[in-house]
Design a protein around this motif. Structure first.
Motif, PDB file in Angstrom:
ATOM      1  N   LEU A  29       0.670  -1.164  -0.066  1.00  0.00           N
ATOM      2  CA  LEU A  29       0.001  -0.380  -0.126  1.00  0.00           C
ATOM      3  C   LEU A  29       0.727   1.427  -0.233  1.00  0.00           C
ATOM      4  CD1 LEU A  29      -2.333   1.622   0.696  1.00  0.00           C
ATOM      5  CD2 LEU A  29      -2.869   1.508   2.289  1.00  0.00           C
ATOM      6  N   THR A  30       2.235   1.234   0.731  1.00  0.00           N
ATOM      7  CA  THR A  30       2.494   2.244   1.107  1.00  0.00           C
ATOM      8  C   THR A  30       2.885   2.723  -0.624  1.00  0.00           C
ATOM      9  OG1 THR A  30       4.467   0.999   1.238  1.00  0.00           O
ATOM     10  CG2 THR A  30       3.637   2.295   3.343  1.00  0.00           C
ATOM     11  N   ALA A  31       2.975   1.928  -2.039  1.00  0.00           N
ATOM     12  CA  ALA A  31       3.475   2.284  -3.050  1.00  0.00           C
ATOM     13  C   ALA A  31       3.114   3.558  -3.480  1.00  0.00           C
ATOM     14  CB  ALA A  31       3.390   1.555  -3.971  1.00  0.00           C
ATOM     15  N   TYR A  32       1.604   3.784  -2.850  1.00  0.00           N
ATOM     16  CA  TYR A  32       0.534   4.609  -3.970  1.00  0.00           C
ATOM     17  C   TYR A  32       0.667   6.084  -2.576  1.00  0.00           C
ATOM     18  CZ  TYR A  32      -0.304   0.803  -6.618  1.00  0.00           C
ATOM     19  OH  TYR A  32       0.295  -1.113  -7.177  1.00  0.00           O
ATOM     20  N   LEU A  33       1.147   6.068  -1.567  1.00  0.00           N
ATOM     21  CA  LEU A  33       0.926   7.358  -1.002  1.00  0.00           C
ATOM     22  C   LEU A  33       1.789   7.825  -0.683  1.00  0.00           C
ATOM     23  CD1 LEU A  33      -0.940   5.114   2.653  1.00  0.00           C
ATOM     24  CD2 LEU A  33      -1.969   5.809   0.647  1.00  0.00           C
ATOM     25  N   PRO A  34       1.785   9.630  -0.406  1.00  0.00           N
ATOM     26  CA  PRO A  34       2.955  10.213  -0.425  1.00  0.00           C
ATOM     27  C   PRO A  34       2.870  10.043   1.405  1.00  0.00           C
ATOM     28  CG  PRO A  34       0.279  11.254  -0.366  1.00  0.00           C
ATOM     29  CD  PRO A  34       0.445   9.969  -0.893  1.00  0.00           C
ATOM     30  N   ASP A  35       3.435   9.449   1.745  1.00  0.00           N
ATOM     31  CA  ASP A  35       3.667   9.109   3.138  1.00  0.00           C
ATOM     32  C   ASP A  35       4.192   9.691   3.907  1.00  0.00           C
ATOM     33  OD1 ASP A  35       4.346   6.533   1.930  1.00  0.00           O
ATOM     34  OD2 ASP A  35       4.011   5.480   3.608  1.00  0.00           O
ATOM     35  N   LEU A  36       3.593  10.199   4.937  1.00  0.00           N
ATOM     36  CA  LEU A  36       4.237  11.516   5.976  1.00  0.00           C
ATOM     37  C   LEU A  36       5.294  11.188   7.387  1.00  0.00           C
ATOM     38  CD1 LEU A  36       0.868  12.862   5.654  1.00  0.00           C
ATOM     39  CD2 LEU A  36       2.534  13.671   4.512  1.00  0.00           C
ATOM     40  N   SER A  37       5.600  11.248   7.576  1.00  0.00           N
ATOM     41  CA  SER A  37       6.464  11.666   8.625  1.00  0.00           C
ATOM     42  C   SER A  37       6.062  12.246  10.022  1.00  0.00           C
ATOM     43  CB  SER A  37       8.139  12.142   9.407  1.00  0.00           C
ATOM     44  OG  SER A  37       9.022  10.620   7.974  1.00  0.00           O
ATOM     45  N   THR A  38       5.496  11.458  11.391  1.00  0.00           N
ATOM     46  CA  THR A  38       5.016  12.418  12.253  1.00  0.00           C
ATOM     47  C   THR A  38       6.296  13.428  13.193  1.00  0.00           C
ATOM     48  OG1 THR A  38       3.775  10.873  13.220  1.00  0.00           O
ATOM     49  CG2 THR A  38       4.037  12.487  14.789  1.00  0.00           C
ATOM     50  N   VAL A  39       6.333  14.642  12.732  1.00  0.00           N
ATOM     51  CA  VAL A  39       6.725  15.867  13.545  1.00  0.00           C
ATOM     52  C   VAL A  39       7.030  16.317  15.237  1.00  0.00           C
ATOM     53  CG1 VAL A  39       8.485  17.925  13.376  1.00  0.00           C
ATOM     54  CG2 VAL A  39       7.959  16.319  11.212  1.00  0.00           C
ATOM     55  N   ALA A  40       5.153  15.801  15.292  1.00  0.00           N
ATOM     56  CA  ALA A  40       5.598  16.839  16.662  1.00  0.00           C
ATOM     57  C   ALA A  40       3.403  16.196  16.926  1.00  0.00           C
ATOM     58  CB  ALA A  40       5.319  17.975  16.840  1.00  0.00           C
ATOM     59  N   ASN A  41       3.650  15.907  18.040  1.00  0.00           N
ATOM     60  CA  ASN A  41       1.854  14.840  17.923  1.00  0.00           C
ATOM     61  C   ASN A  41       1.053  16.711  18.425  1.00  0.00           C
ATOM     62  OD1 ASN A  41       2.977  12.496  18.010  1.00  0.00           O
ATOM     63  ND2 ASN A  41       2.962  12.505  20.901  1.00  0.00           N
ATOM     64  N   SER A  42       0.081  16.118  17.701  1.00  0.00           N
ATOM     65  CA  SER A  42      -1.238  17.315  17.900  1.00  0.00           C
ATOM     66  C   SER A  42      -1.552  17.557  19.111  1.00  0.00           C
ATOM     67  CB  SER A  42      -1.891  16.872  16.665  1.00  0.00           C
ATOM     68  OG  SER A  42      -3.574  17.932  17.105  1.00  0.00           O
ATOM     69  N   GLN A  43      -1.903  19.213  19.596  1.00  0.00           N
ATOM     70  CA  GLN A  43      -2.407  18.737  21.103  1.00  0.00           C
ATOM     71  C   GLN A  43      -3.971  18.319  21.436  1.00  0.00           C
ATOM     72  OE1 GLN A  43      -0.715  20.296  24.093  1.00  0.00           O
ATOM     73  NE2 GLN A  43       1.112  19.511  23.231  1.00  0.00           N
ATOM     74  N   THR A  78       5.943  15.444   4.528  1.00  0.00           N
ATOM     75  CA  THR A  78       6.437  14.502   4.314  1.00  0.00           C
ATOM     76  C   THR A  78       8.276  14.195   3.877  1.00  0.00           C
ATOM     77  OG1 THR A  78       4.846  14.720   2.773  1.00  0.00           O
ATOM     78  CG2 THR A  78       6.154  13.249   1.526  1.00  0.00           C
ATOM     79  N   PRO A  79       8.344  12.651   4.329  1.00  0.00           N
ATOM     80  CA  PRO A  79      10.342  12.785   4.514  1.00  0.00           C
ATOM     81  C   PRO A  79      10.964  13.781   3.427  1.00  0.00           C
ATOM     82  CG  PRO A  79       8.743  10.906   4.934  1.00  0.00           C
ATOM     83  CD  PRO A  79       7.475  11.296   4.361  1.00  0.00           C
ATOM     84  N   HIS A  80      11.529  14.469   3.445  1.00  0.00           N
ATOM     85  CA  HIS A  80      12.603  14.585   2.784  1.00  0.00           C
ATOM     86  C   HIS A  80      13.203  14.021   1.641  1.00  0.00           C
ATOM     87  CE1 HIS A  80      12.830  19.078   4.187  1.00  0.00           C
ATOM     88  NE2 HIS A  80      13.719  17.786   5.747  1.00  0.00           N
ATOM     89  N   ASN A  81      13.557  13.943   0.574  1.00  0.00           N
ATOM     90  CA  ASN A  81      13.829  12.661  -0.463  1.00  0.00           C
ATOM     91  C   ASN A  81      12.842  11.873  -0.801  1.00  0.00           C
ATOM     92  OD1 ASN A  81      15.827  14.913  -1.095  1.00  0.00           O
ATOM     93  ND2 ASN A  81      17.458  13.687   0.651  1.00  0.00           N
ATOM     94  N   ALA A  82      11.350  12.703  -0.646  1.00  0.00           N
ATOM     95  CA  ALA A  82      11.046  11.248  -1.083  1.00  0.00           C
ATOM     96  C   ALA A  82       9.897  10.788  -2.621  1.00  0.00           C
ATOM     97  CB  ALA A  82       9.530  10.870  -0.093  1.00  0.00           C
ATOM     98  N   ILE A  83      10.312  10.129  -2.789  1.00  0.00           N
ATOM     99  CA  ILE A  83      10.688   9.596  -4.477  1.00  0.00           C
ATOM    100  C   ILE A  83       9.689   8.742  -4.879  1.00  0.00           C
ATOM    101  CG2 ILE A  83      12.034   9.317  -6.610  1.00  0.00           C
ATOM    102  CD1 ILE A  83      12.696  12.003  -5.472  1.00  0.00           C
ATOM    103  N   PHE A  84       8.590   9.004  -5.870  1.00  0.00           N
ATOM    104  CA  PHE A  84       7.721   8.200  -6.084  1.00  0.00           C
ATOM    105  C   PHE A  84       7.887   7.835  -7.970  1.00  0.00           C
ATOM    106  CE2 PHE A  84       6.631  10.594  -2.427  1.00  0.00           C
ATOM    107  CZ  PHE A  84       5.745   9.507  -1.241  1.00  0.00           C
ATOM    108  N   PHE A  85       6.709   7.115  -8.088  1.00  0.00           N
ATOM    109  CA  PHE A  85       7.520   6.085  -9.579  1.00  0.00           C
ATOM    110  C   PHE A  85       5.609   6.086 -10.051  1.00  0.00           C
ATOM    111  CE2 PHE A  85      10.788   4.565  -7.582  1.00  0.00           C
ATOM    112  CZ  PHE A  85      12.213   5.845  -8.472  1.00  0.00           C
TER     113      PHE A  85
END
Length: 312
Positions: free
Chosen positions: A3-17, A152-159
């Motif tokens: 599934l991750t092939a199709y997602l602009p995956d995001l990384s958690t940087v901080a938790n929402s209050q 989104t993680p830096h240098n995240a490349i999709f095809f």
């Protein structure tokens, strides 16, 4: 998994209050992407779903997005009274002869709506070129306090795999390419690629109609038609209001209205506070508080933290 092939995956940087940001792929889209029909949660209560965390490993085994998938739909929502702001920082194709830059059907900068709303990322294959195009999609999500929640993680490349397109640019929002090579659109959408949505009344103040009856509003506005202004206070010292009771403050100031100087003692001789106990001095003056002029000997200032004050 795949599934991750199709997602602009995001990384958690901080938790929402507030913990009230949600993003998911609905069951119909999931069936097209991976073959089984159930909602796929990406962000829940302001936190990433576990399968998105190991992005680097997933990226190594990512297949290209198949030919028959022209776009991916995400649904997102900010619940309760929490407000989140997003910015698409990068939409870039690295093989522009095969695929144009990725598209999104929302403004590049705006606030996440409080009703479930679809964000569509499109993959516009060009002309009659065959091949695989590499591309980047980078998004940033912040809470009302300006804290980064997701990135989104830096240098995240999709095809994306492209082949000779019948309707160059593809048909969006559920439209399909007919035998005349023209997009036929679902109710509520129109345009050469079904990329435009009907809103009545129309979206005001720079808002964009993203699906029938749903406006995405720019920072500072809200309401079904983006007709209401957020700002109920005046920001001081050059601050900018972007949320009810919230100001973005310039360097050197803080507080709800940017009325609090970060310099414990005021800068003298026309100096401006530019950070915590840091002053930018007018020409001819120097020192931590700009209290020393050309006639003063160049001895070190007494810092405010020492508990002593400077003489003029």
């Amino acid at each position: 998994g795949s599934l991750t092939a199709y997602l602009p995956d995001l990384s958690t940087v901080a938790n929402s209050q507030q913990g009230s940001l949600y993003m998911w792929i609905d069951a119909n889209q999931a069936r097209i992407l991976i073959g089984f029909e159930e909602d796929i949660l990406i962000v829940s209560e302001g936190k990433m779903a576990p399968f998105t965390t190991d992005f680097r490993k997933a990226q190594q085994r990512m297949p290209a997005i198949p030919v028959n998938i022209q776009n991916v739909n995400f649904t997102w929502q900010a619940t309760e009274q929490a407000e989140y702001f997003y910015e698409f920082q990068t939409l870039r194709s690295m093989d522009v002869d095969i695929m144009d830059n990725p598209t999104v059907n929302v403004p590049l900068l705006g606030s996440v709506p409080r009703r479930p709303s679809v964000v569509q990322v499109g993959f516009p294959c060009l002309g009659d070129q065959d091949g695989v195009a590499a591309f980047e999609v980078t998004i940033l999500v912040m809470d009302a306090g300006g804290n980064i929640i997701l990135r989104t993680p830096h240098n995240a490349i999709f095809f994306k795999t492209c082949q000779r397109a019948k309707c160059p640019g593809g048909c969006r929002n559920g439209g399909f390419c007919n035998e005349r090579q023209v997009c036929e659109c679902q109710d509520g959408f129109y345009g050469p690629h079904c990329e435009k949505a009907l809103c009545s009344p129309r979206c005001l103040n720079g808002g964009l109609c993203m699906s029938p009856g749903v406006c995405i509003c720019p920072p500072g506005y809200y309401g079904d038609s983006c007709d209401k202004a957020n700002c109920s206070i005046t920001c001081l010292n050059g601050g900018t209001c972007f949320h009810p009771g919230k100001c973005i403050c310039p360097a050197g100031y803080e507080g709800p209205r940017c009325g609090i100087s970060k310099c414990l003692q005021p800068c003298r001789n026309g100096g401006k506070c530019t950070g915590k106990n840091k002053c930018k001095c007018d020409k001819g003056f120097h020192g931590d508080l700009c209290s020393k002029g050309k006639s003063n000997p160049p001895t070190p200032d007494t810092a405010p933290a020492s508990g002593r004050t400077e003489g003029i």
